[in-house]
Design an enzyme around this catalytic site. Structure first.
Site, PDB file in Angstrom:
ATOM      1  N   SER A  78       0.765  -1.094  -0.144  1.00 25.59           N
ATOM      2  CA  SER A  78      -0.065  -0.009  -0.073  1.00 25.59           C
ATOM      3  C   SER A  78       0.877   1.269  -0.064  1.00 25.59           C
ATOM      4  O   SER A  78       2.140   1.092   0.509  1.00 25.59           O
ATOM      5  CB  SER A  78      -0.935  -0.011   1.146  1.00 25.59           C
ATOM      6  OG  SER A  78      -1.382   1.319   1.370  1.00 25.59           O
TER       7      SER A  78
ATOM      8  N   TYR B  69      -0.221  -0.204  10.289  1.00 29.85           N
ATOM      9  CA  TYR B  69      -0.405  -0.832   9.024  1.00 29.85           C
ATOM     10  C   TYR B  69       0.367  -0.658   8.015  1.00 29.85           C
ATOM     11  O   TYR B  69       1.116  -1.810   7.611  1.00 29.85           O
ATOM     12  CB  TYR B  69      -1.803  -0.437   8.292  1.00 29.85           C
ATOM     13  CG  TYR B  69      -2.213  -0.934   7.104  1.00 29.85           C
ATOM     14  CD1 TYR B  69      -2.679  -2.115   6.922  1.00 29.85           C
ATOM     15  CD2 TYR B  69      -2.081   0.025   6.067  1.00 29.85           C
ATOM     16  CE1 TYR B  69      -3.350  -2.611   5.745  1.00 29.85           C
ATOM     17  CE2 TYR B  69      -2.599  -0.524   4.732  1.00 29.85           C
ATOM     18  CZ  TYR B  69      -3.199  -1.699   4.610  1.00 29.85           C
ATOM     19  OH  TYR B  69      -3.617  -2.195   3.212  1.00 29.85           O
TER      20      TYR B  69
ATOM     21  N   LYS C  82       3.043  -3.623   6.411  1.00 35.73           N
ATOM     22  CA  LYS C  82       3.143  -3.597   5.025  1.00 35.73           C
ATOM     23  C   LYS C  82       4.553  -3.537   4.473  1.00 35.73           C
ATOM     24  O   LYS C  82       5.215  -4.253   3.675  1.00 35.73           O
ATOM     25  CB  LYS C  82       2.282  -2.757   4.089  1.00 35.73           C
ATOM     26  CG  LYS C  82       0.888  -2.844   4.252  1.00 35.73           C
ATOM     27  CD  LYS C  82       0.393  -4.159   3.573  1.00 35.73           C
ATOM     28  CE  LYS C  82      -1.212  -4.544   3.332  1.00 35.73           C
ATOM     29  NZ  LYS C  82      -1.247  -5.759   2.818  1.00 35.73           N
TER      30      LYS C  82
END
Lengths: 334, 334
Positions: B125, B149, B153
């Site tokens: 992302s 998050y 990632k």
């Protein structure tokens, strides 16, 4: 002030312990307690007036990290780790010690959840970078490691930054240059020759140079490495912002310039003890390493390194050889 | 060709499944078997002639990843993960699913050690990046995520690259732009309004805009996201080199330009259904997100996205609304 040092039996760990016990204080506060840990027993500091705990422990083993932070150290110097060559040979061991071990330490701190929020100084490495590079690597350059060791260090940097952002601890990661002149015996590390070509001639021995003199690299002395760690421990949280991992300043020079510095300091005869023996494998490994940085943030934050490679050699002579070159007479005309 | 999709019940997973079953082939080879897995049961593809296995599983649970790769899928689309908001609220769950789950998958593949070396396409992302940014983020920009998050990632990207470099698998990580227009109900995601201000008016409902129209962001349609995944699966290993994680192309536009596009396509009346309701919290979150990339490598490797935001809206109308705007008459003058 209670300080925990992991990897305390290693070269940097021993020198950091010496420096701290000599200073007797960190960030202006007296050091009352030192906890030293490593997989082999670290040496008890001789001249330390405070309480010293020696712990032989594998930080990745269940419960070990929790035990280590049970005494709530104010500052944690996390130096423990498997070196580059071993992490490449033993994939599982590298991830277990370098990644899981670090995560266990961070988790043990988070689990305290009693307002405990220590300073955690983590030794990362310029191995987090992988070729190709611009001429000078800026602070904003991406991390694309070409070794498992570099990947593990980069992962730990990301965790340290996230745990810091969440307020579980107060982390700072410092990416060490290649540390020269390493004391001790020659080892099998691909980077070993950078120290060997200085240390061995100064000790009256022959050294092997496996790469051309044009190879450019990024260096700091062990004394500077310890200086970086102590300075990092004193940085106020708000001066760092969210980007807590920093490339350290270094001395950029070619192998030829290293040898010229040795010649200036110790004479031609001594510098002639370097035997050229090209090694394509080492050359290929060295080609993937970064050679020059533009470490603006670290400099702005007050991190300092030697000005020249001559200074790095002098630091070695002062710190390891009692200020004397053993074969000095030889160097000045036998 | 046997394909495994993790996170197959999610929006992208469902659309990828549809696309693959419609194509019937991947990289020019017929798809004989599909394994679809998620924490909730993914839907069985209706029109698929091959063998389809549906597995309800938590990839981070012991043994699950090993079971998933037991059938030796040739291509693994690893989409499973906890979304940004949930990973920020539940620290343990985020690390367990996003980091440990991915690591378990990579380890299960490595453990095969029978020459098995699948293609692994991982959805990363643009949340791996954190402000401040240059005007357009180059491929060499560092990853300094400002969410757990994003950190997870980024860590998975590093592992994927290392496992690829070591020859355990053939990985490619694609950093998805914000995907709009997401079908379905409005959700609590901070980025939800980017889809909401298009989807809701088109469906005859009011939408809330919590940020100024000057906010600039990086978008791609769900159709393009699926296109990225399929294209990534077809990339030959040697075209990628060691830097296997790539920022995807996107459409860079302001919220004002999004609304102008909606007006062009659906009329003023419909575009007037957007209510301005500034939200300082959402504004602060959005300020930390990247807004423009210079994704040269992805473009050179053949990744393609919509040319304009108008195209993104049209893709939504075609793929989700059967080509028709429900309140079209309203828009053209009630």
């Amino acid at each position: 002030m209670h300080i925990l040092i992991t990897g305390a039996a290693g070269m940097i760990g021993r020198k950091l312990t010496e420096r701290l016990t000599k200073d007797g204080a960190l960030n202006g506060r007296p050091i009352e307690r030192l906890t030293l840990t490593d997989v082999v027993a670290p040496q008890m500091p001789g001249a330390f007036a405070g309480k010293a705990d020696i712990a032989t422990s594998d930080i990745a083993a269940p419960g070990e990290a929790v035990r280590l932070v049970a005494g709530r150290p104010d500052v944690v110097f996390h130096l423990a780790g498997i070196v580059s060559g071993e992490a490449e040979l033993d994939f599982d061991k590298g991830y277990r010690i370098n990644l899981d071990g670090t995560r266990a330490l961070l988790e043990a701190i988070r689990a305290a959840s009693d307002g405990y929020r220590p300073k955690v100084v983590f030794t990362s490495s310029i191995a987090v970078f992988g070729a190709p590079f611009p001429q000078a690597i800026p602070d904003e350059f991406h991390l694309t490691p070409l070794t498992s060791y570099g990947a593990q260090k980069a992962i730990c940097e990301l965790m340290l930054a996230d745990y810091t952002r969440r307020g579980f601890l107060d982390g700072v990661g410092i990416r060490l240059p290649s540390i020269v002149v390493r004391p001790g015996k020659p080892n099998k590390a691909a980077s070993g020759f950078f120290s060997g070509i200085i240390r061995e001639p100064l000790a009256g021995h022959e050294a092997v140079l496996p790469v051309p003199e044009t190879v450019l690299h990024w260096h700091a002395s062990p004394r500077s490495a310890v200086g970086f760690l102590v300075h990092a421990a004193g940085l106020a949280r708000d001066t760092l912002g969210p980007r807590i991992n920093l490339a350290m300043p270094g001395v950029c020079c070619t192998v030829g310039e290293q040898i010229a510095a040795l010649r200036r300091i110790a004479g031609d005869k001594l510098a002639a003890r370097i035997r050229r023996e090209p090694d394509p494998l080492i050359m290929r490994i060295v080609d993937g390493w970064p050679s020059r940085f533009d470490p603006r943030r670290a400099l702005a934050l007050g991190f300092r390194v030697e000005a020249t490679f001559d200074d790095i050699i002098r630091a070695h002579i002062e710190d390891e050889l009692g200020g004397k070159i053993s074969c000095h007479t030889l160097a000045n005309g036998e």
